[in-house]
Enzyme design. Structure first.
Site, PDB file in Angstrom:
ATOM      1  N   GLY A  15       0.760  -1.249   0.000  1.00 25.48           N
ATOM      2  CA  GLY A  15       0.000   0.000   0.000  1.00 25.48           C
ATOM      3  C   GLY A  15       0.787   1.293   0.000  1.00 25.48           C
ATOM      4  O   GLY A  15       0.231   2.354   0.260  1.00 25.48           O
ATOM      5  N   TYR A 159     -18.681   7.853   2.707  1.00 29.95           N
ATOM      6  CA  TYR A 159     -17.722   6.739   2.736  1.00 29.95           C
ATOM      7  C   TYR A 159     -18.356   5.459   2.167  1.00 29.95           C
ATOM      8  O   TYR A 159     -17.655   4.582   1.658  1.00 29.95           O
ATOM      9  CB  TYR A 159     -17.206   6.522   4.157  1.00 29.95           C
ATOM     10  N   LYS A 166     -14.586  -1.878   5.325  1.00 32.62           N
ATOM     11  CA  LYS A 166     -13.808  -1.776   6.573  1.00 32.62           C
ATOM     12  C   LYS A 166     -14.443  -2.627   7.679  1.00 32.62           C
ATOM     13  O   LYS A 166     -13.723  -3.179   8.516  1.00 32.62           O
ATOM     14  CB  LYS A 166     -13.686  -0.316   7.027  1.00 32.62           C
TER      15      LYS A 166
HETATM   16  C1  1JT Z   1     -10.316   4.876  -0.257  1.00 34.53           C
HETATM   17  C2  1JT Z   1     -10.371   6.243  -0.549  1.00 34.53           C
HETATM   18  C3  1JT Z   1     -10.199   4.461   1.059  1.00 34.53           C
HETATM   19  C4  1JT Z   1     -10.330   7.163   0.452  1.00 34.53           C
HETATM   20  C5  1JT Z   1     -10.208   6.751   1.762  1.00 34.53           C
HETATM   21  C6  1JT Z   1     -10.137   5.404   2.067  1.00 34.53           C
HETATM   22  N1  1JT Z   1     -10.024   5.281   3.401  1.00 34.53           N
HETATM   23  C7  1JT Z   1     -10.030   6.513   3.931  1.00 34.53           C
HETATM   24  N2  1JT Z   1     -10.152   7.401   2.944  1.00 34.53           N
HETATM   25  C8  1JT Z   1     -10.247   8.825   3.151  1.00 34.53           C
HETATM   26  C9  1JT Z   1     -11.678   9.195   3.435  1.00 34.53           C
HETATM   27  C10 1JT Z   1     -12.620   9.124   2.440  1.00 34.53           C
HETATM   28  C11 1JT Z   1     -13.954   9.486   2.707  1.00 34.53           C
HETATM   29  C12 1JT Z   1     -14.300   9.905   3.947  1.00 34.53           C
HETATM   30  C13 1JT Z   1     -13.352   9.969   4.946  1.00 34.53           C
HETATM   31  C14 1JT Z   1     -12.043   9.592   4.688  1.00 34.53           C
HETATM   32  C15 1JT Z   1     -10.492   6.732  -1.961  1.00 34.53           C
HETATM   33  C16 1JT Z   1     -10.197   5.656  -2.976  1.00 34.53           C
HETATM   34  C17 1JT Z   1     -10.868   4.377  -2.624  1.00 34.53           C
HETATM   35  C18 1JT Z   1     -10.354   3.841  -1.305  1.00 34.53           C
HETATM   36  O1  1JT Z   1     -15.618  10.234   4.108  1.00 34.53           O
HETATM   37  C19 1JT Z   1     -16.023  10.705   5.320  1.00 34.53           C
HETATM   38  C20 1JT Z   1     -15.005   9.393   1.644  1.00 34.53           C
END
Ligand code: 1JT
Length: 259
Positions: A15, A159, A166
């Site tokens: 990652g 999300y 998750k």
């Molecule tokens: C992915 C993305 C996994 C963004 C991610 C993620 N895990 C954390 N983030 C940041 C995030 C995203 C959102 C959020 C809060 C944190 C993008 C590409 C796919 C995998 O919403 C409250 C939407």
């Protein structure tokens, strides 16, 4: 005195895609602790970038691995076995969902988007653990970690299906912890607060979450990649020896707040 010394130990880091990646902060801290590192990358294009970043981390291995490809996954561990002969630490820090799945309505989640998000972000830990097992067994035990987010257990707008993924990842962590415990292999997760990584930046509304943590989290600030890495080091080293199946929040305390 307790200290952290990973000299003679090896770690596989998945990652890393650029210098803002959570996995990159973990790689640096493990290197400082003396571990030998192996990195996986998704595409040839990213390989040059990681090699550039990791050029100061001498002796590191770089292996191509699309986590949706069973043969590549297996080959990574065959290569680690022949070059290192053992594996002590594994960092799962990969996640993906098709862009259309984030930010819109969750009821519009497509079957394909669901499959892709869960396959890459959650399922992939299972075959990684399977292939790591004999190498960690040779080393007398080991420690695996995955990176999660509070959306695994609460409803978080935007999300969407990544929250579903998750939730699956966190249960996979517990199920693996149960099954691998007898081999002295520990499996834990870190639930991080929002961090400005490249994948996070592309997400609509992400900045709102950033300022919400500054206002509401007990520490009144956001967390850094380095802070996630420090907890990763604890879980991956002997300091975490009695801890397995646990999800540790590194989120400025946001998750305890009830308003
Ligand atoms: C992915 C993305 C996994 C963004 C991610 C993620 N895990 C954390 N983030 C940041 C995030 C995203 C959102 C959020 C809060 C944190 C993008 C590409 C796919 C995998 O919403 C409250 C939407």
């Amino acid at each position: 005195m307790y200290s952290i010394d990973l000299t003679g130990k090896t770690a596989l880091i998945t990652g890393v895609s650029n210098k803002r990646s959570i996995a990159w902060a973990i790689a640096q801290i493990l290197h400082q602790a003396g571990a030998r590192l192996a990195f996986t990358y998704r595409r040839e294009r990213v390989k040059a970038k990681i090699e550039g970043l990791a050029s100061e981390l001498s002796g590191s291995l770089f292996l191509e691995c699309d986590v949706q490809n069973d043969e590549q996954l297996k080959a990574v561990f065959t290569e680690i076995d022949s070059k290192f002969g053992r594996l002590d630490c594994l960092v799962h820090s990969v996640a993906f969902a098709p862009p259309a799945e984030l930010g819109g309505l969750f009821v519009n989640t497509s079957r394909d988007g669901f499959k892709t998000a869960l396959d890459i972000s959650a399922y992939s830990l299972i075959p990684m653990a399977k292939h790591a097992l004999p190498l960690m067994d040779k080393a007398g035990g080991g420690s695996l970690i995955g990176i999660s987010y509070i959306a695994a257990e609460r409803a978080v707008p935007a999300y969407n299906v990544m929250g579903t993924a998750k939730a699956a990842l966190e249960q996979i962590i517990r199920q693996l912890a149960f099954e691998l415990g007898p081999m002295n292999i520990r499996v834990n997760g870190i639930s991080a607060g929002p961090i400005e990584t490249v994948s996070a930046r592309g997400v609509p509304g992400f900045t709102d979450f950033f300022s919400m943590y500054e206002q509401r989290a007990p520490l009144k600030r956001n967390v850094t990649q380095e802070e996630v890495a420090k907890s990763a080091l604890y879980l991956l080293s002997d300091l975490g020896s009695g801890v397995t199946g646990e999800i540790i929040f590194v989120d400025s305390g946001f998750h305890i707040v009830g308003y």
